[in-house]
Design a protein around this motif. Structure first.
Motif, PDB file in Angstrom:
ATOM      1  N   VAL A   4       0.817  -1.210   0.000  1.00 27.60           N
ATOM      2  CA  VAL A   4       0.000   0.000   0.000  1.00 27.60           C
ATOM      3  C   VAL A   4       0.852   1.261   0.000  1.00 27.60           C
ATOM      4  CG1 VAL A   4      -0.181   0.008   2.514  1.00 27.60           C
ATOM      5  CG2 VAL A   4      -1.922   1.145   1.147  1.00 27.60           C
ATOM      6  N   LEU A   5       2.077   1.185   0.534  1.00 25.46           N
ATOM      7  CA  LEU A   5       2.938   2.367   0.550  1.00 25.46           C
ATOM      8  C   LEU A   5       3.276   2.824  -0.861  1.00 25.46           C
ATOM      9  CD1 LEU A   5       5.390   1.543   3.487  1.00 25.46           C
ATOM     10  CD2 LEU A   5       3.449   3.096   3.507  1.00 25.46           C
ATOM     11  N   ALA A   6       3.285   1.884  -1.820  1.00 28.98           N
ATOM     12  CA  ALA A   6       3.579   2.256  -3.199  1.00 28.98           C
ATOM     13  C   ALA A   6       2.494   3.153  -3.777  1.00 28.98           C
ATOM     14  CB  ALA A   6       3.738   0.997  -4.059  1.00 28.98           C
ATOM     15  N   THR A  21      13.990  -1.849  -3.046  1.00 25.19           N
ATOM     16  CA  THR A  21      14.375  -2.824  -4.047  1.00 25.19           C
ATOM     17  C   THR A  21      13.242  -2.982  -5.044  1.00 25.19           C
ATOM     18  OG1 THR A  21      14.858  -5.168  -4.463  1.00 25.19           O
ATOM     19  CG2 THR A  21      13.611  -4.648  -2.480  1.00 25.19           C
ATOM     20  N   GLY A  22      13.585  -3.335  -6.266  1.00 25.61           N
ATOM     21  CA  GLY A  22      12.559  -3.534  -7.275  1.00 25.61           C
ATOM     22  C   GLY A  22      12.025  -4.949  -7.316  1.00 25.61           C
ATOM     23  N   MET A  23      12.473  -5.809  -6.392  1.00 29.92           N
ATOM     24  CA  MET A  23      12.040  -7.201  -6.398  1.00 29.92           C
ATOM     25  C   MET A  23      10.658  -7.343  -5.769  1.00 29.92           C
ATOM     26  SD  MET A  23      14.373  -8.664  -7.994  1.00 29.92           S
ATOM     27  CE  MET A  23      13.786 -10.339  -7.751  1.00 29.92           C
ATOM     28  N   PRO A  24       9.879  -8.342  -6.191  1.00 30.34           N
ATOM     29  CA  PRO A  24       8.560  -8.557  -5.581  1.00 30.34           C
ATOM     30  C   PRO A  24       8.676  -8.863  -4.092  1.00 30.34           C
ATOM     31  CG  PRO A  24       9.201 -10.426  -6.954  1.00 30.34           C
ATOM     32  CD  PRO A  24      10.176  -9.337  -7.222  1.00 30.34           C
ATOM     33  N   GLY A  25       7.769  -8.276  -3.318  1.00 28.78           N
ATOM     34  CA  GLY A  25       7.790  -8.487  -1.878  1.00 28.78           C
ATOM     35  C   GLY A  25       8.867  -7.703  -1.162  1.00 28.78           C
ATOM     36  N   GLY A  26       9.499  -6.737  -1.849  1.00 25.19           N
ATOM     37  CA  GLY A  26      10.580  -5.961  -1.252  1.00 25.19           C
ATOM     38  C   GLY A  26      10.090  -4.945  -0.239  1.00 25.19           C
ATOM     39  N   GLY A  27      11.031  -4.248   0.382  1.00 15.79           N
ATOM     40  CA  GLY A  27      10.705  -3.325   1.452  1.00 15.79           C
ATOM     41  C   GLY A  27      10.556  -1.885   0.982  1.00 15.79           C
ATOM     42  N   PHE A  28      10.085  -1.043   1.901  1.00 20.25           N
ATOM     43  CA  PHE A  28       9.914   0.388   1.665  1.00 20.25           C
ATOM     44  C   PHE A  28      10.436   1.150   2.869  1.00 20.25           C
ATOM     45  CE2 PHE A  28       6.998  -1.279  -1.394  1.00 20.25           C
ATOM     46  CZ  PHE A  28       6.846  -0.302  -2.365  1.00 20.25           C
ATOM     47  N   ASP A  29      11.033   2.301   2.602  1.00 15.24           N
ATOM     48  CA  ASP A  29      11.406   3.249   3.657  1.00 15.24           C
ATOM     49  C   ASP A  29      10.466   4.434   3.588  1.00 15.24           C
ATOM     50  OD1 ASP A  29      13.512   1.743   4.595  1.00 15.24           O
ATOM     51  OD2 ASP A  29      14.992   2.696   3.293  1.00 15.24           O
ATOM     52  N   ILE A  30       9.990   4.910   4.737  1.00  6.24           N
ATOM     53  CA  ILE A  30       9.077   6.037   4.767  1.00  6.24           C
ATOM     54  C   ILE A  30       9.543   7.044   5.814  1.00  6.24           C
ATOM     55  CG2 ILE A  30       7.529   4.734   6.311  1.00  6.24           C
ATOM     56  CD1 ILE A  30       5.227   6.416   5.157  1.00  6.24           C
ATOM     57  N   GLU A  31       9.565   8.294   5.424  1.00  6.59           N
ATOM     58  CA  GLU A  31       9.905   9.391   6.328  1.00  6.59           C
ATOM     59  C   GLU A  31       8.816  10.447   6.238  1.00  6.59           C
ATOM     60  OE1 GLU A  31      13.687  10.927   5.229  1.00  6.59           O
ATOM     61  OE2 GLU A  31      14.774   9.061   5.601  1.00  6.59           O
ATOM     62  N   ILE A  32       8.333  10.881   7.392  1.00  7.91           N
ATOM     63  CA  ILE A  32       7.333  11.939   7.454  1.00  7.91           C
ATOM     64  C   ILE A  32       7.985  13.167   8.073  1.00  7.91           C
ATOM     65  CG2 ILE A  32       5.104  12.621   8.438  1.00  7.91           C
ATOM     66  CD1 ILE A  32       4.260   9.727   8.365  1.00  7.91           C
ATOM     67  N   GLY A  70      15.727  -7.143   0.501  1.00  5.06           N
ATOM     68  CA  GLY A  70      15.889  -6.105   1.501  1.00  5.06           C
ATOM     69  C   GLY A  70      15.144  -6.464   2.772  1.00  5.06           C
ATOM     70  N   GLN A  71      14.844  -5.455   3.571  1.00  2.01           N
ATOM     71  CA  GLN A  71      14.115  -5.676   4.807  1.00  2.01           C
ATOM     72  C   GLN A  71      12.611  -5.726   4.507  1.00  2.01           C
ATOM     73  OE1 GLN A  71      15.664  -5.838   8.338  1.00  2.01           O
ATOM     74  NE2 GLN A  71      16.913  -6.723   6.717  1.00  2.01           N
ATOM     75  N   ASN A  72      11.996  -6.831   4.865  1.00  2.49           N
ATOM     76  CA  ASN A  72      10.589  -7.059   4.556  1.00  2.49           C
ATOM     77  C   ASN A  72       9.711  -5.986   5.199  1.00  2.49           C
ATOM     78  OD1 ASN A  72       7.858  -8.218   4.658  1.00  2.49           O
ATOM     79  ND2 ASN A  72       8.858 -10.029   3.829  1.00  2.49           N
ATOM     80  N   SER A  73       8.785  -5.417   4.416  1.00  2.00           N
ATOM     81  CA  SER A  73       7.870  -4.393   4.932  1.00  2.00           C
ATOM     82  C   SER A  73       6.668  -5.054   5.591  1.00  2.00           C
ATOM     83  CB  SER A  73       7.397  -3.479   3.796  1.00  2.00           C
ATOM     84  OG  SER A  73       6.367  -2.617   4.247  1.00  2.00           O
ATOM     85  N   PRO A  74       6.298  -4.659   6.817  1.00  2.00           N
ATOM     86  CA  PRO A  74       5.123  -5.253   7.464  1.00  2.00           C
ATOM     87  C   PRO A  74       3.845  -5.040   6.670  1.00  2.00           C
ATOM     88  CG  PRO A  74       6.442  -3.992   9.044  1.00  2.00           C
ATOM     89  CD  PRO A  74       6.978  -3.686   7.689  1.00  2.00           C
ATOM     90  N   LEU A  75       3.749  -3.946   5.914  1.00  2.00           N
ATOM     91  CA  LEU A  75       2.513  -3.635   5.202  1.00  2.00           C
ATOM     92  C   LEU A  75       2.355  -4.430   3.914  1.00  2.00           C
ATOM     93  CD1 LEU A  75       2.072   0.212   5.683  1.00  2.00           C
ATOM     94  CD2 LEU A  75       1.148  -1.670   7.012  1.00  2.00           C
ATOM     95  N   ASN A  76       3.299  -5.321   3.613  1.00  2.00           N
ATOM     96  CA  ASN A  76       3.112  -6.203   2.473  1.00  2.00           C
ATOM     97  C   ASN A  76       1.888  -7.094   2.645  1.00  2.00           C
ATOM     98  OD1 ASN A  76       5.227  -5.388   0.841  1.00  2.00           O
ATOM     99  ND2 ASN A  76       6.656  -6.914   1.599  1.00  2.00           N
ATOM    100  N   SER A  77       1.489  -7.303   3.903  1.00  2.00           N
ATOM    101  CA  SER A  77       0.373  -8.213   4.176  1.00  2.00           C
ATOM    102  C   SER A  77      -0.978  -7.619   3.802  1.00  2.00           C
ATOM    103  CB  SER A  77       0.372  -8.598   5.657  1.00  2.00           C
ATOM    104  OG  SER A  77       0.203  -7.453   6.468  1.00  2.00           O
ATOM    105  N   LEU A  78      -1.062  -6.302   3.640  1.00  2.00           N
ATOM    106  CA  LEU A  78      -2.338  -5.676   3.297  1.00  2.00           C
ATOM    107  C   LEU A  78      -2.613  -5.765   1.803  1.00  2.00           C
ATOM    108  CD1 LEU A  78      -2.530  -2.383   5.403  1.00  2.00           C
ATOM    109  CD2 LEU A  78      -3.921  -4.420   5.651  1.00  2.00           C
ATOM    110  N   ASN A  79      -3.862  -5.995   1.457  1.00  2.00           N
ATOM    111  CA  ASN A  79      -4.275  -5.954   0.061  1.00  2.00           C
ATOM    112  C   ASN A  79      -4.747  -4.540  -0.253  1.00  2.00           C
ATOM    113  OD1 ASN A  79      -5.298  -6.321  -2.499  1.00  2.00           O
ATOM    114  ND2 ASN A  79      -7.105  -7.449  -1.816  1.00  2.00           N
ATOM    115  N   PRO A  80      -4.037  -3.801  -1.095  1.00  2.00           N
ATOM    116  CA  PRO A  80      -4.430  -2.409  -1.378  1.00  2.00           C
ATOM    117  C   PRO A  80      -5.865  -2.280  -1.884  1.00  2.00           C
ATOM    118  CG  PRO A  80      -2.229  -2.843  -2.230  1.00  2.00           C
ATOM    119  CD  PRO A  80      -2.789  -4.157  -1.790  1.00  2.00           C
ATOM    120  N   ASP A  81      -6.400  -3.345  -2.484  1.00  2.00           N
ATOM    121  CA  ASP A  81      -7.750  -3.270  -3.042  1.00  2.00           C
ATOM    122  C   ASP A  81      -8.824  -3.208  -1.959  1.00  2.00           C
ATOM    123  OD1 ASP A  81      -9.299  -3.327  -5.536  1.00  2.00           O
ATOM    124  OD2 ASP A  81     -10.113  -5.196  -4.734  1.00  2.00           O
TER     125      ASP A  81
END
Length: 419
Positions: A4-6, A21-32, A70-81
């Protein structure tokens, strides 16, 4: 997108999201609002999914995480739909409501719910392909050999060293291979299937949805990221609408299998006149022990399996026309196991290394989170003056454990994934 971060990239001022990373299931960094901590893990915001706090800490380990994933993102588990809306708190309101937990900002995620009306059935499917858009501009064999020979001539080194196989006559100087296209020029396939049923009456509404995603890579080999998600939402109100209850829950299974080594760097470092990958028998070619075949890395793998469950229930009862009591009950659990296996077969057979030289790194993570939030709401109107009073409390507990293993000395390569 798989995360969903994407969907938030470039859409919110002051919110910087970078895919690691551009690989499937890769991680995301977020800064607010920029970098708040010198610690790499100290800048993640607080996530709340349907009111349930969700840990922003990576569930991966540097000891086992693939260079690719990379480091697995916890939000990978959410379905954006299944997401209805996303809100970001990034000013004083974040800490005013959530205290120090909101110091890095707060991301509120609300999932979709059923609506009254005729039962609806929806089904959608999509498929596509991906490839590397740009390759580095590297030298052809003639240019490369001339550069290498000039370098040795500049240093007055003659004859050429025995290990300079690319120019001392061991390898064919007329051979050319575009290793970038060979090792990273494949086509990644992806497909996703969504199914949804929703509807209900004025008193009860429901929604049930599921999602299945498959995505491959541009590398040689049968590597794949798979995700299965199920989402359920129920809302009910009594006939007099004094008692209301809502339930929302989601369960996700992820299976990510990738090479344990990134072949991108290999494709840029190999000599353009390096030997063929396979010999005449179809086996990996070591060219009389002069060639470190890059496909050896495909014998090792990175595998991650994640089970994620999150649920929240809200119960409310109107005691008086102006007085309502509400209780929110939330629970989430995450089980994650990832491993990086490096069997002895990734080495040149001439080295004589056996199963005992195989290596395994294994990471096990378990997290649980409970939250209970009782509230008492009083609303009263005096002519032109409206008064609203909220009395509430939060009780939360979060437990997590992580164990990382390193193992070697296996008696058989078939036992490498059995700790």
């Amino acid at each position: 997108v798989t995360n969903v971060l994407a969907t938030m990239q470039g859409r919110m001022a002051g919110v910087n999201i970078t895919q690691t990373t551009g690989m499937p299931g890769g991680g995301f960094d977020i800064e607010i609002r920029g970098l708040n901590s010198l610690r790499a893990t100290g800048n993640a915001p607080l996530y709340l999914i349907d009111g349930v706090p969700y840990s922003s800490e990576s569930i991966g380990s540097f000891s086992t995480s693939s260079v690719l994933a990379g480091q697995n993102s916890p939000l990978n588990s959410l379905n954006p739909d299944t997401i209805e809306r996303i809100e970001v708190l990034k000013d004083a309101d974040a800490t005013a409501i959530y205290g120090s937990r909101g110091a890095n900002g707060v991301i509120l995620i609300t999932t979709k719910k059923g609506k009254a009306g005729k039962t609806q059935y929806k089904f959608s499917s999509s498929t596509g392909a991906g490839s590397v858009t740009r390759f580095m501009d590297l030298m052809k064999t003639e240019q490369y050999v001339a550069m290498r020979k000039q370098g040795y001539d500049n240093d007055g080194i003659t004859p050429y060293p025995a290990n300079a196989y690319d120019i001392n006559g061991t390898w064919d100087e007329g051979r050319y291979t575009d290793w970038q296209k060979v090792l990273t020029g494949g086509t990644a396939q992806y497909s996703t299937v969504n199914a949804l049923v929703s509807g209900g009456s004025a008193q009860t509404q429901f929604m049930l949805s599921s999602n299945l995603l498959n995505q491959t890579t541009v590398f040689p080999g049968d590597f794949k990221y798979k995700k299965l998600n199920a989402h359920l939402s129920l809302n009910h109100a009594s006939l007099n609408h004094k008692f209301k209850i809502s339930f929302v829950g989601g369960y996700t299974i992820q299976d990510n299998n990738l090479p344990y080594m990134d072949l991108t760097s290999e494709s840029r470092l190999l000599s353009p006149n390096a030997p063929a990958l396979y010999d005449e028998n179809g086996d990996l070619n070591w060219e009389n022990n002069t060639f470190n075949n890059p496909l050896r890395h495909l014998k090792g793998d990175f595998d991650a399996m994640t089970h994620d469950f999150i649920t929240n229930s809200v119960l409310s009862y109107q005691l008086l026309p102006s007085l309502e009591v509400t209780t929110s009950l939330g629970f989430s659990t995450t089980r994650h196991q990832e491993s990086t296996a490096t069997p002895y077969t990734v080495n040149n057979p001439s080295l004589g290394l056996g199963a005992a030289s195989s290596l395994l790194s294994l990471n096990n993570v378990n997290r649980q989170n409970w939250i209970v939030e009782p509230q008492l709401n009083w609303n009263y109107t005096f002519d032109k003056l409206a008064v609203s009073v909220l009395l509430g409390s939060t009780v939360q507990t979060q437990n997590g454990d992580q164990v990382v293993y390193r193992a070697s000395g296996f008696t058989s390569p078939s036992m490498i994934n059995n700790i």
